[in-house]
Design an enzyme around this catalytic site. Structure first.
Site: not given
Ligand code: NAD
Length: 487
Positions: A172, A245, A279, A378
């Site tokens: 996906k 993750e 990331c 973040e």
């Protein structure tokens, strides 16, 4: 034009009849549309993967290895075409997408051989008549849910080990960058039908049904903390195995003995690669106070020298961000920090000469602190917030003062600092004098709220293998250990 989904080796426009528009982040122009897949499409993709599993799990590992090498070779052969598509839909500079294609092909080669050599164990038995085997077997259907920042690479980190271990997969891709993944249909067509399926759509409409389907035994997910939480809640109903993750807030410590000729560009690129949308982007910098004035002056000059532009242009150092909402989050973090006393020494705004596209200037901030969102949450953009420290203990404490634990960096030539860093830093990947490098043979993943499980390396294969223990008695069970008690 609508680029169709790919299920059971065939193209399909999906059950809903609706489409998702994919835009070029450098120009905001429409590139193409893809089907907005829904629960019906997710079920069809899982049907296909489930049916293909029976044969794929029995395919000899050597044969699977050959097929995976073939996938890798085709990725290499189409790398330039795919890199261009990645730049168009995601904005990343072309040179970085060429790297992404190279790493992705290497990952398929790596797991082709890892799968060929995969093994269980023979363990000591408790009786001489017994044989005890630890067997490793595939789970079945894997749902691989992928974000937009490295669409092909992060797909490869999941799909290559999952297939090598004998599982089948439903991919996906992100609704922001589905085109490059759909272009892989031609490449995966070399595998038996249904072994790989590509389901496009929004997270809630296509991703969630995949997580809910009880036949999907493992969800391998890379993406945001919020989505990771939502997936974990859904998966909890079925005690489904998860590999997560998630986000990061990586720290970079620059010690007083660091070579600034290396550390200045090193920190800048650790923070700014892919416009800070990695990331493991450096999102917090801690510099020893004795070198801070020189470091700050030089990183400001360096940052100002970088050229913004569309990723397709060879002169571009920094491309656009992927979308408006992602840029808005960066703007909110920077503006709030400014209002709370931070000083902006470079950037801090949209480039005035680029009214179209989601550009934001690389931004250096000082006078920041851990109460500010820019040092806690973040940011996922081109920001370099810098704090100073006095002792190395203080630097480690600052680096660890975060709910995240994905990666952490250090520049030093002092072995004692390296030892303290690798013993005390709370992060899954540590880089000393070597920011952001990857190694297929080394496990990658996060501690704390950065996730669970590891991709790459032997650990990356094991995420997709279930362990069974076989007890086997050669005397046909004539003398089982419980015999005296059973009669
Ligand atoms: P996202 O969480 O918005 O989306 C990731 C994927 O999840 C997409 O395919 C999306 O459609 C799907 N999704 C969304 N809601 C879902 C739901 N309820 N159920 C199932 N699927 C759903 O993340 P993003 O914005 O695409 O990517 C950026 C994030 O990814 C950042 O937080 C970044 O740190 C993280 N990331 C982590 C790593 C890592 O290895 N730890 C690597 C790259 C990116």
């Amino acid at each position: 034009m609508t680029r169709p989904m790919w299920i059971n080796g065939a193209y399909t426009t999906g059950a809903s009849g609706r489409v998702i528009e994919v835009h070029d982040p450098a120009t905001e122009e429409l590139i193409e549309t893809v089907p907005a897949g829904n629960a019906e499409d997710a079920t069809a993709a899982v049907d296909a993967a489930q049916a293909a599993f029976a044969e794929w799990r029995r395919t000899p590992a050597g044969q699977r290895a050959e097929l995976l090498h073939e996938v890798a070779n085709k990725l290499t052969a189409t790398a330039e075409e795919l890199a261009l598509l990645l730049t168009r839909e995601g904005g990343k500079p072309l040179v970085e997408n060429r790297d992404e294609m190279g790493w992705s092909a290497a990952c398929f080669h790596y797991y082709a051989e890892m799968g060929r050599n995969s093994r269980g164990r023979v363990i000591p038995s408790v009786e001489s008549s017994q044989l005890n085997l630890v067997l490793k077997e595939p789970y079945g259907v894997i749902g691989a849910i992928v974000p937009w920042n490295y669409p092909i690479l992060l797909m490869a980190w999941k799909v290559a080990p999952a297939l090598a271990a004998g599982n089948t997969v439903v991919i996906k891709p992100s609704e922001m960058t589905p085109l490059s993944t759909l272009a892989l249909a031609d490449i995966f067509a070399g595998l038996p039908n249904g072994v790989v399926n590509i389901l496009t759509g929004y997270g809630r409409e296509a991703g969630e049904p995949l997580v809910r389907d009880p036949r999907v035994r493992v969800i391998a997910f890379t993406g945001s903390l919020e989505t990771g939480r939502a997936i974990a809640r859904t998966a909890a109903e079925q005690i489904k195995k998860l590999h997560l993750e998630l986000g990061g807030k990586d720290a970079f410590i620059v010690a007083e003995d660091a070579d600034l000729n290396v550390a200045v560009p090193g920190v800048a690129w650790a923070a700014l690669l892919n416009t800070g949308q990695v990331c493991t982007s450096t999102e917090r910098v801690y510099v020893h106070e004795s070198i801070a004035p020189a470091f700050i002056e030089r990183i400001v000059d360096y940052t100002r020298s970088l050229r913004l532009g569309p990723g397709i242009e060879p002169t571009t150092d920094i491309g656009p961000m992927v979308g408006a909402s992602y840029r808005a989050k960066v703007e909110a973090h920077v503006d709030e920090a400014r209002a709370q006393g931070a000083r902006i020494l470079a950037g801090g705004r949209r480039p005035p000469d680029r009214p179209r596209g989601y550009f934001y200037e690389p931004t250096v901030l000082v006078d920041v602190n851990h109460a500010m969102r820019i040092m806690r949450e973040e940011t996922f953009g081109p920001t370099i917030p810098i704090m100073t420290y006095r002792s190395f203990d203080e630097a480690i404490n600052l680096a660890n003062d975060s709910p995240f634990g994905l990666g952490a960096n250090l520049y030093t030539s002092d072995a004692r600092k390296v030892k303290q860093f690798y013993e005390e830093a709370q992060a899954g990947t540590l880089w000393v004098n070597d920011p952001l490098t990857d190694n297929d043979a080394g496990p990658f993943g996060g501690m704390k709220m950065s996730g669970m499980g590891r991709e790459l390396g032997e650990e990356g294969l094991d995420e997709f293998r279930e362990t069974k223990h076989l007890h086997w008695d050669f005397e046909g069970g004539a003398k089982p250990w419980w015999y005296p008690y059973g009669k």
